[in-house]
Design a protein around this motif. Sequence first.
Motif, PDB file in Angstrom:
ATOM      1  N   LYS A   1     -26.432  -0.029  -4.233  1.00 47.09           N
ATOM      2  CA  LYS A   1     -25.167   0.688  -4.404  1.00 47.09           C
ATOM      3  C   LYS A   1     -25.013   1.164  -5.848  1.00 47.09           C
ATOM      4  CE  LYS A   1     -22.767  -1.715  -0.713  1.00 47.09           C
ATOM      5  NZ  LYS A   1     -21.739  -2.714  -0.367  1.00 47.09           N
ATOM      6  N   ALA A   2     -25.441   0.332  -6.789  1.00 49.20           N
ATOM      7  CA  ALA A   2     -25.318   0.691  -8.194  1.00 49.20           C
ATOM      8  C   ALA A   2     -26.123   1.947  -8.515  1.00 49.20           C
ATOM      9  CB  ALA A   2     -25.769  -0.472  -9.074  1.00 49.20           C
ATOM     10  N   PHE A   3     -27.327   2.034  -7.984  1.00 50.54           N
ATOM     11  CA  PHE A   3     -28.130   3.229  -8.227  1.00 50.54           C
ATOM     12  C   PHE A   3     -27.475   4.468  -7.606  1.00 50.54           C
ATOM     13  CE2 PHE A   3     -31.662   0.186  -9.017  1.00 50.54           C
ATOM     14  CZ  PHE A   3     -31.898   0.567 -10.334  1.00 50.54           C
ATOM     15  N   LYS A   4     -26.857   4.284  -6.445  1.00 48.35           N
ATOM     16  CA  LYS A   4     -26.141   5.399  -5.816  1.00 48.35           C
ATOM     17  C   LYS A   4     -24.949   5.823  -6.679  1.00 48.35           C
ATOM     18  CE  LYS A   4     -23.968   6.835  -1.562  1.00 48.35           C
ATOM     19  NZ  LYS A   4     -22.610   6.634  -1.203  1.00 48.35           N
ATOM     20  N   ILE A   5     -24.187   4.824  -7.146  1.00 52.53           N
ATOM     21  CA  ILE A   5     -23.026   5.112  -7.982  1.00 52.53           C
ATOM     22  C   ILE A   5     -23.461   5.696  -9.319  1.00 52.53           C
ATOM     23  CG2 ILE A   5     -21.087   4.052  -9.225  1.00 52.53           C
ATOM     24  CD1 ILE A   5     -20.879   2.067  -6.864  1.00 52.53           C
ATOM     25  N   ALA A   6     -24.612   5.257  -9.825  1.00 50.59           N
ATOM     26  CA  ALA A   6     -25.119   5.783 -11.097  1.00 50.59           C
ATOM     27  C   ALA A   6     -25.290   7.287 -11.028  1.00 50.59           C
ATOM     28  CB  ALA A   6     -26.442   5.121 -11.452  1.00 50.59           C
ATOM     29  N   LYS A   7     -25.745   7.756  -9.892  1.00 50.82           N
ATOM     30  CA  LYS A   7     -25.915   9.199  -9.713  1.00 50.82           C
ATOM     31  C   LYS A   7     -24.565   9.915  -9.723  1.00 50.82           C
ATOM     32  CE  LYS A   7     -30.239   8.817  -7.239  1.00 50.82           C
ATOM     33  NZ  LYS A   7     -30.969   9.047  -6.004  1.00 50.82           N
ATOM     34  N   GLU A   8     -23.499   9.144  -9.378  1.00 51.90           N
ATOM     35  CA  GLU A   8     -22.152   9.700  -9.379  1.00 51.90           C
ATOM     36  C   GLU A   8     -21.465   9.494 -10.727  1.00 51.90           C
ATOM     37  OE1 GLU A   8     -20.357   7.779  -6.024  1.00 51.90           O
ATOM     38  OE2 GLU A   8     -21.789   8.675  -4.632  1.00 51.90           O
ATOM     39  N   GLY A   9     -21.984   8.592 -11.597  1.00 52.52           N
ATOM     40  CA  GLY A   9     -21.517   8.521 -12.967  1.00 52.52           C
ATOM     41  C   GLY A   9     -20.792   7.299 -13.485  1.00 52.52           C
ATOM     42  N   ASP A  10     -20.624   6.188 -12.760  1.00 52.87           N
ATOM     43  CA  ASP A  10     -19.912   5.023 -13.288  1.00 52.87           C
ATOM     44  C   ASP A  10     -20.893   4.057 -13.953  1.00 52.87           C
ATOM     45  OD1 ASP A  10     -18.271   2.914 -13.900  1.00 52.87           O
ATOM     46  OD2 ASP A  10     -17.370   2.745 -11.919  1.00 52.87           O
ATOM     47  N   ASN A  11     -21.345   4.427 -15.138  1.00 50.74           N
ATOM     48  CA  ASN A  11     -22.402   3.672 -15.810  1.00 50.74           C
ATOM     49  C   ASN A  11     -21.959   2.311 -16.331  1.00 50.74           C
ATOM     50  OD1 ASN A  11     -24.271   5.703 -15.394  1.00 50.74           O
ATOM     51  ND2 ASN A  11     -23.625   6.791 -17.229  1.00 50.74           N
ATOM     52  N   GLN A  12     -20.726   2.156 -16.781  1.00 52.22           N
ATOM     53  CA  GLN A  12     -20.287   0.888 -17.357  1.00 52.22           C
ATOM     54  C   GLN A  12     -20.316  -0.237 -16.318  1.00 52.22           C
ATOM     55  OE1 GLN A  12     -16.436   0.981 -19.171  1.00 52.22           O
ATOM     56  NE2 GLN A  12     -16.725  -0.980 -20.185  1.00 52.22           N
ATOM     57  N   MET A  13     -19.793   0.004 -15.137  1.00 50.96           N
ATOM     58  CA  MET A  13     -19.789  -1.016 -14.084  1.00 50.96           C
ATOM     59  C   MET A  13     -21.216  -1.373 -13.679  1.00 50.96           C
ATOM     60  SD  MET A  13     -20.241  -1.684 -10.593  1.00 50.96           S
ATOM     61  CE  MET A  13     -20.332  -0.039  -9.913  1.00 50.96           C
ATOM     62  N   ILE A  14     -22.028  -0.398 -13.575  1.00 52.61           N
ATOM     63  CA  ILE A  14     -23.420  -0.623 -13.182  1.00 52.61           C
ATOM     64  C   ILE A  14     -24.140  -1.487 -14.208  1.00 52.61           C
ATOM     65  CG2 ILE A  14     -25.636   0.535 -12.878  1.00 52.61           C
ATOM     66  CD1 ILE A  14     -23.923   2.890 -11.765  1.00 52.61           C
ATOM     67  N   GLN A  15     -23.968  -1.179 -15.484  1.00 50.75           N
ATOM     68  CA  GLN A  15     -24.614  -1.969 -16.527  1.00 50.75           C
ATOM     69  C   GLN A  15     -24.170  -3.423 -16.466  1.00 50.75           C
ATOM     70  OE1 GLN A  15     -23.868  -0.120 -20.296  1.00 50.75           O
ATOM     71  NE2 GLN A  15     -25.125   1.659 -19.839  1.00 50.75           N
ATOM     72  N   PHE A  16     -22.897  -3.654 -16.271  1.00 47.33           N
ATOM     73  CA  PHE A  16     -22.378  -5.015 -16.215  1.00 47.33           C
ATOM     74  C   PHE A  16     -23.019  -5.798 -15.068  1.00 47.33           C
ATOM     75  CE2 PHE A  16     -19.388  -8.077 -14.451  1.00 47.33           C
ATOM     76  CZ  PHE A  16     -19.204  -8.904 -15.549  1.00 47.33           C
ATOM     77  N   VAL A  17     -22.998  -5.246 -13.878  1.00 53.98           N
ATOM     78  CA  VAL A  17     -23.521  -5.953 -12.707  1.00 53.98           C
ATOM     79  C   VAL A  17     -25.022  -6.192 -12.835  1.00 53.98           C
ATOM     80  CG1 VAL A  17     -23.915  -5.783 -10.212  1.00 53.98           C
ATOM     81  CG2 VAL A  17     -21.699  -5.148 -11.174  1.00 53.98           C
ATOM     82  N   LEU A  18     -25.740  -5.188 -13.230  1.00 52.40           N
ATOM     83  CA  LEU A  18     -27.189  -5.334 -13.301  1.00 52.40           C
ATOM     84  C   LEU A  18     -27.626  -6.254 -14.433  1.00 52.40           C
ATOM     85  CD1 LEU A  18     -28.326  -1.718 -12.434  1.00 52.40           C
ATOM     86  CD2 LEU A  18     -28.182  -3.713 -10.946  1.00 52.40           C
TER      87      LEU A  18
END
Length: 136
Positions: free
Chosen positions: A85-102
Amino acid sequence: MAQSKQLALRTGGNGSHKPHGSRGRARTRQRAFLKALRRNPNITAACAIARIPRRSVYDLRAADETFAAKWDEALDASVDEVEAKAFKIAKEGDNQMIQFVLKAHRPSIYRETSRMEIDARACGVLLLPKKEDKEP
């Protein structure tokens, strides 16, 4: 003390012990915990869903290698979903949340690290020439 912790896991922590079926209820709660953990990589939330005290699952994890392996598998499956899901959202642009979770769940891949190595052959006193006061 170990028996009381096992009893808490079997009974949900209230201390009432019923000789028939308590082991089955413990297994049912363990399965519920692992299922919840597979859906959401949050120990406290999984404990609440399974009605197992948090300390009891950690004690069981330490005492039971099979349960520990299933716990790890459940977390991995959950984090795999989050990662997808994070990679999908990354393509949409929410980088801060993705960095935190990963960074939290895949530190070996995503956490920023620096590394320093010391060569044992170079240990000892190193003599460096004096710094010259020359203008650049």
